[in-house]
Design a protein around this motif. Structure first.
Motif, PDB file in Angstrom:
ATOM      1  N   ASP A  33      -3.423   4.714  -2.258  1.00  0.00           N
ATOM      2  CA  ASP A  33      -4.519   5.155  -1.391  1.00  0.00           C
ATOM      3  C   ASP A  33      -4.986   6.569  -1.727  1.00  0.00           C
ATOM      4  O   ASP A  33      -5.588   7.233  -0.891  1.00  0.00           O
ATOM      5  CB  ASP A  33      -4.066   5.079   0.070  1.00  0.00           C
ATOM      6  CG  ASP A  33      -5.227   5.024   1.047  1.00  0.00           C
ATOM      7  OD1 ASP A  33      -6.307   4.555   0.657  1.00  0.00           O
ATOM      8  OD2 ASP A  33      -5.050   5.453   2.208  1.00  0.00           O
ATOM      9  N   LYS A  40     -10.559   4.558   3.193  1.00  0.00           N
ATOM     10  CA  LYS A  40      -9.172   4.980   3.041  1.00  0.00           C
ATOM     11  C   LYS A  40      -8.311   4.307   4.104  1.00  0.00           C
ATOM     12  O   LYS A  40      -8.736   4.128   5.237  1.00  0.00           O
ATOM     13  CB  LYS A  40      -9.077   6.502   3.172  1.00  0.00           C
ATOM     14  CG  LYS A  40      -7.673   7.061   2.899  1.00  0.00           C
ATOM     15  CD  LYS A  40      -7.698   8.574   2.862  1.00  0.00           C
ATOM     16  CE  LYS A  40      -6.305   9.131   2.651  1.00  0.00           C
ATOM     17  NZ  LYS A  40      -5.677   8.637   1.388  1.00  0.00           N
ATOM     18  N   GLU A  89     -10.169  -3.320   8.045  1.00  0.00           N
ATOM     19  CA  GLU A  89     -10.030  -2.047   7.342  1.00  0.00           C
ATOM     20  C   GLU A  89     -10.485  -0.845   8.154  1.00  0.00           C
ATOM     21  O   GLU A  89     -10.319   0.294   7.725  1.00  0.00           O
ATOM     22  CB  GLU A  89     -10.801  -2.110   6.020  1.00  0.00           C
ATOM     23  CG  GLU A  89     -10.296  -3.199   5.098  1.00  0.00           C
ATOM     24  CD  GLU A  89     -11.040  -3.268   3.769  1.00  0.00           C
ATOM     25  OE1 GLU A  89     -11.880  -2.367   3.510  1.00  0.00           O
ATOM     26  OE2 GLU A  89     -10.780  -4.206   2.982  1.00  0.00           O
ATOM     27  N   HIS A 143      -7.384  -5.067  -1.004  1.00  0.00           N
ATOM     28  CA  HIS A 143      -7.663  -4.961  -2.439  1.00  0.00           C
ATOM     29  C   HIS A 143      -6.579  -5.678  -3.241  1.00  0.00           C
ATOM     30  O   HIS A 143      -6.873  -6.429  -4.181  1.00  0.00           O
ATOM     31  CB  HIS A 143      -7.742  -3.491  -2.850  1.00  0.00           C
ATOM     32  CG  HIS A 143      -8.097  -3.305  -4.293  1.00  0.00           C
ATOM     33  ND1 HIS A 143      -9.233  -3.842  -4.855  1.00  0.00           N
ATOM     34  CD2 HIS A 143      -7.442  -2.647  -5.300  1.00  0.00           C
ATOM     35  CE1 HIS A 143      -9.282  -3.523  -6.152  1.00  0.00           C
ATOM     36  NE2 HIS A 143      -8.205  -2.806  -6.434  1.00  0.00           N
ATOM     37  N   PRO A 168       0.852  -1.197   0.000  1.00  0.00           N
ATOM     38  CA  PRO A 168       0.000   0.000   0.000  1.00  0.00           C
ATOM     39  C   PRO A 168       0.883   1.241   0.000  1.00  0.00           C
ATOM     40  O   PRO A 168       1.991   1.229   0.563  1.00  0.00           O
ATOM     41  CB  PRO A 168      -0.774  -0.126   1.313  1.00  0.00           C
ATOM     42  CG  PRO A 168       0.154  -0.875   2.215  1.00  0.00           C
ATOM     43  CD  PRO A 168       0.958  -1.803   1.332  1.00  0.00           C
ATOM     44  N   ARG A 191     -13.995   0.936  -0.831  1.00  0.00           N
ATOM     45  CA  ARG A 191     -13.237   0.576   0.370  1.00  0.00           C
ATOM     46  C   ARG A 191     -12.828   1.833   1.127  1.00  0.00           C
ATOM     47  O   ARG A 191     -12.561   2.860   0.512  1.00  0.00           O
ATOM     48  CB  ARG A 191     -11.979  -0.217  -0.004  1.00  0.00           C
ATOM     49  CG  ARG A 191     -12.254  -1.625  -0.536  1.00  0.00           C
ATOM     50  CD  ARG A 191     -10.949  -2.393  -0.697  1.00  0.00           C
ATOM     51  NE  ARG A 191     -11.143  -3.729  -1.209  1.00  0.00           N
ATOM     52  CZ  ARG A 191     -11.431  -4.799  -0.484  1.00  0.00           C
ATOM     53  NH1 ARG A 191     -11.560  -4.669   0.825  1.00  0.00           N
ATOM     54  NH2 ARG A 191     -11.592  -5.982  -1.043  1.00  0.00           N
ATOM     55  N   VAL A 219      -0.752  -0.731  -4.362  1.00  0.00           N
ATOM     56  CA  VAL A 219      -2.114  -0.200  -4.298  1.00  0.00           C
ATOM     57  C   VAL A 219      -2.061   1.200  -3.702  1.00  0.00           C
ATOM     58  O   VAL A 219      -1.644   1.388  -2.561  1.00  0.00           O
ATOM     59  CB  VAL A 219      -3.042  -1.104  -3.464  1.00  0.00           C
ATOM     60  CG1 VAL A 219      -4.465  -0.567  -3.505  1.00  0.00           C
ATOM     61  CG2 VAL A 219      -2.989  -2.544  -3.973  1.00  0.00           C
ATOM     62  N   ARG A 229      -6.912   2.180  -4.894  1.00  0.00           N
ATOM     63  CA  ARG A 229      -7.926   1.685  -3.956  1.00  0.00           C
ATOM     64  C   ARG A 229      -9.301   2.075  -4.464  1.00  0.00           C
ATOM     65  O   ARG A 229      -9.555   3.254  -4.733  1.00  0.00           O
ATOM     66  CB  ARG A 229      -7.697   2.272  -2.564  1.00  0.00           C
ATOM     67  CG  ARG A 229      -8.817   1.941  -1.560  1.00  0.00           C
ATOM     68  CD  ARG A 229      -8.640   2.683  -0.246  1.00  0.00           C
ATOM     69  NE  ARG A 229      -8.434   4.099  -0.395  1.00  0.00           N
ATOM     70  CZ  ARG A 229      -9.392   4.992  -0.631  1.00  0.00           C
ATOM     71  NH1 ARG A 229     -10.657   4.604  -0.765  1.00  0.00           N
ATOM     72  NH2 ARG A 229      -9.094   6.282  -0.739  1.00  0.00           N
ATOM     73  N   CYS A 283      -6.119  -1.052   1.251  1.00  0.00           N
ATOM     74  CA  CYS A 283      -5.250  -1.244   0.083  1.00  0.00           C
ATOM     75  C   CYS A 283      -4.666  -2.649   0.071  1.00  0.00           C
ATOM     76  O   CYS A 283      -4.599  -3.299  -0.979  1.00  0.00           O
ATOM     77  CB  CYS A 283      -4.130  -0.203   0.084  1.00  0.00           C
ATOM     78  SG  CYS A 283      -4.678   1.498  -0.174  1.00  0.00           S
TER      79      CYS A 283
END
Length: 319
Positions: free
Chosen positions: A41, A72, A175, A80, A11, A70, A39, A66, A77
């Motif tokens: 953010d 933050k 998350e 995902h 992430p 989903r 991924v 992202r 991330c």
């Protein structure tokens, strides 16, 4: 030797100045059968341009955003990336972590020597901003779950390599937590795994964790308080569901850690909220709760009388 695909998930958020070092460490691996999924953010710097360069150079790199569905945060991330991953095994890196070039080959070798586990843990180095690198030993102990429940976090995110089916089975990272993501997923994993994991304490460290000495303590304190409000009831529920109710007493060490390191950077309201969640979930007794509250307000009054004093509260109560 079979060479299974390893998915490395990173992430990132506005880390264009440092993520290249992390990506270069992946690219330099002796073990070649990997994919690296970054991924984003919602970065506003030139992270996308940097990743495009890596993607053109090597198709094993991929760059995702992202999805708005989903929340933050790094954990969203990671999740995902997890569900886009094609590997047999998964490693999660932060965007300032570094893998030594022997990391993947050594981990896969040890996995193939010790097959059938849900996850495997390897030692790390830590490095501060002065570039001092120190090996962190993982002690050989009988119960790593109790260590994590006692706020003794013996390894960080990148130390673990996961069987992808297992990490998906436990639904990856939570998350909703702004902090405590790492201990939470490892506590949950150890409970679900029922000791079917391996800590390779005797291995030479194969990754480098960067200590962030510039973090804003006020922001950290607020995030930690918010996370504890979620973490404590979630972990207690998981312990109760698995016949481990008595182990919840170890969680009081998270309160000790908060009082020692974060309460002076937070509001009275947030501090009282933290105390309340430990009391309401029976991690601390009513008498301990009253003792902490009493000492807390005595310290506040004392501090106001000495406006020129800069001394911090180091400890409110011996739990």
């Amino acid at each position: 030797m079979c060479k299974p695909l390893v998915s490395i998930i990173i992430p990132t958020y506005n880390r264009s100045g440092i993520i290249q070092r992390t990506l270069d460490s992946v690219y330099a691996q002796n073990y070649q059968n990997w994919e690296c999924i970054v991924v984003d953010d919602g970065s506003t710097d030139n992270t996308a341009c940097i990743l495009e360069t890596y993607k053109k150079e090597d198709s094993r790199f991929s760059y995702l955003n992202r999805p708005n569905s989903r929340p933050k945060g790094a954990s969203a991330c990671r999740n995902h990336g997890l569900y886009e991953a094609k590997g047999r095994y998964v490693i999660f890196l932060d965007s300032d972590d570094v893998l030594l070039n022997t990391c993947l080959e050594n981990r896969i070798f040890k996995i193939q020597e010790n097959q059938g586990n849900d996850f495997w843990v390897f030692p790390m180095f830590v490095k501060n901003r002065n570039d001092n690198k120190v090996a962190v030993e993982i002690p050989i102990i009988d119960n790593y779950l109790i260590e994590f429940l006692s706020c003794r976090i013996l390894w960080q995110t990148m130390c673990t390599i996961w069987d992808i089916n297992f990490i998906k089975k436990i639904n990856g990272f939570n998350e909703l937590y702004p902090r405590l993501n790492d201990p939470e997923v490892h506590i949950r994993a150890m409970i679900e795994s029922k000791d079917n994991f391996l800590v390779l304490s005797n291995m030479v460290p194969d990754s480098i964790y960067m200590i962030d000495t510039n973090a804003d303590k006020n922001i950290l304190a607020k995030k930690y308080a918010t996370s504890l409000d979620l973490f404590i009831p979630d972990i207690i529920k998981k312990l109760n569901e698995n016949g481990l109710k008595n182990e919840s007493r170890y969680l009081r060490k998270y309160l000790s850690n908060y009082l020692l390191n974060f309460h002076s950077y937070n509001s009275h309201k947030n501090n009282l909220s933290v105390l309340k969640v430990f009391r309401e979930n029976n991690v601390i007794s009513f008498s301990v709760y009253v003792k902490i509250i009493t000492q807390y307000y005595l310290v506040l009054i004392f501090s106001r009388c000495l406006k020129n004093s800069t001394k911090k509260i180091e400890r409110l109560v011996e739990l």
